[in-house]
Design a protein around this motif. Structure first.
Motif, PDB file in Angstrom:
ATOM      1  N   LYS A  12      34.371 -63.983  48.294  1.00  0.00           N
ATOM      2  CA  LYS A  12      34.606 -64.898  48.977  1.00  0.00           C
ATOM      3  C   LYS A  12      34.858 -65.684  48.209  1.00  0.00           C
ATOM      4  N   ASP A  13      34.238 -66.712  47.084  1.00  0.00           N
ATOM      5  CA  ASP A  13      34.770 -67.272  46.653  1.00  0.00           C
ATOM      6  C   ASP A  13      36.225 -67.180  45.401  1.00  0.00           C
ATOM      7  N   TRP A  16      38.584 -67.175  48.060  1.00  0.00           N
ATOM      8  CA  TRP A  16      39.110 -68.664  48.422  1.00  0.00           C
ATOM      9  C   TRP A  16      39.972 -69.452  47.367  1.00  0.00           C
ATOM     10  N   LEU A 105      32.408 -72.474  40.199  1.00  0.00           N
ATOM     11  CA  LEU A 105      31.981 -73.682  41.237  1.00  0.00           C
ATOM     12  C   LEU A 105      31.269 -73.980  39.892  1.00  0.00           C
ATOM     13  N   THR A 134      28.749 -77.369  46.743  1.00  0.00           N
ATOM     14  CA  THR A 134      29.077 -75.472  47.048  1.00  0.00           C
ATOM     15  C   THR A 134      28.953 -75.674  48.783  1.00  0.00           C
ATOM     16  N   ARG A 135      27.190 -76.566  49.516  1.00  0.00           N
ATOM     17  CA  ARG A 135      27.665 -76.657  50.932  1.00  0.00           C
ATOM     18  C   ARG A 135      28.337 -76.674  51.896  1.00  0.00           C
ATOM     19  N   ALA A 138      30.986 -74.250  51.363  1.00  0.00           N
ATOM     20  CA  ALA A 138      30.314 -72.379  52.285  1.00  0.00           C
ATOM     21  C   ALA A 138      30.394 -72.759  53.758  1.00  0.00           C
ATOM     22  N   CYS A 182      26.540 -71.199  47.590  1.00  0.00           N
ATOM     23  CA  CYS A 182      27.196 -69.570  47.898  1.00  0.00           C
ATOM     24  C   CYS A 182      27.146 -69.196  46.824  1.00  0.00           C
ATOM     25  N   GLU A 184      26.103 -69.207  43.875  1.00  0.00           N
ATOM     26  CA  GLU A 184      26.653 -69.304  42.124  1.00  0.00           C
ATOM     27  C   GLU A 184      25.195 -69.214  41.052  1.00  0.00           C
TER      28      GLU A 184
END
Length: 227
Positions: A12-13, A16, A105, A134-135, A138, A182, A184
């Protein structure tokens, strides 16, 4: 305009980061010219994410970008890894690539390693997601339509039942407070199969769960689309 490769984990990262670079223009005058992925050559899968090569190829097709694969031996020493990546960097420069984009991140040591590795290569490291909370990140991914499946869980920090789940609001709500939203810190890894960064979804179906070396892997399979 600079041409860049995107370091592509299949998760996903990195997906994105592609969306951000294309849609939000956070780094101006940079065009993504391809995806760069390292594979475990013996398993023919992305390391840690354990995603099959054919699914990564499907992602690249859906993103409209060429895939540059770096095949790593297994086991692979750090010296072997660095030599193979140095070769990939030299080839990228020869092909007119100016930069590599990373979806990191907040892990400072990882960023510094990447910066050291690219120093003197002619390739600029770019971190478009750096230090976004990160919240928030996400939830923004999910609200924006990114869809992903959890392919790997570190059992030391997260229950094995999270493997194979959708990366969605329910998943985030169920995460223990010590787990980064996330992932991380390596708590979990994912496979992105739909979102604004793709021209069409990548159809996948869940396969078997495999427990190995303290991790639980959910094997995703290409799904046959109904006619």
């Amino acid at each position: 305009m600079k041409r860049a490769l995107l370091s592509w984990s299949s998760g996903k990262d990195s997906a994105w980061a592609l969306h951000v670079m294309r849609a939000y223009n956070v780094v101006q005058d940079v065009e993504i010219g391809g995806l760069l992925t390292t594979f475990n050559g013996a398993a023919d899968r992305v390391a840690m994410h354990a995603v099959r090569r054919e699914l990564v190829e499907a992602q690249a097709h859906a993103a409209g970008l060429p895939l540059r694969a770096v095949d790593l031996p297994w086991p692979c020493s750090n010296a072997q890894y660095e030599a193979l990546m140095a070769g990939a960097c030299r080839q990228a420069v020869e092909d007119g690539i100016d930069a590599i984009v990373f979806g990191d991140l907040f892990l400072r040591d990882v960023r510094e390693y990447r910066e050291r590795s690219l120093s003197g290569t002619g390739l600029e490291p770019i971190f478009p997601l750096w230090e976004i909370p990160t919240r928030d990140l996400a939830h923004n991914m999910i609200r924006s339509g990114l869809r992903a499946r959890i392919t790997c869980v570190d059992k030391k920090v997260l229950d094995a039942s999270f493997a194979g789940r959708e990366f969605d609001a329910s998943f985030l709500a169920d995460l223990p407070p010590h787990v980064d939203p996330c992932g991380e810190n390596g708590e979990f890894h994912s496979f992105a199969y739909d979102g604004a960064m793709f021209r069409q979804p990548i159809p996948v179906t869940g396969g078997e769960l495999r427990d190995a070396d303290g991790f639980v892997f959910s094997d995703l399979l290409p799904a046959v689309e109904e006619v």
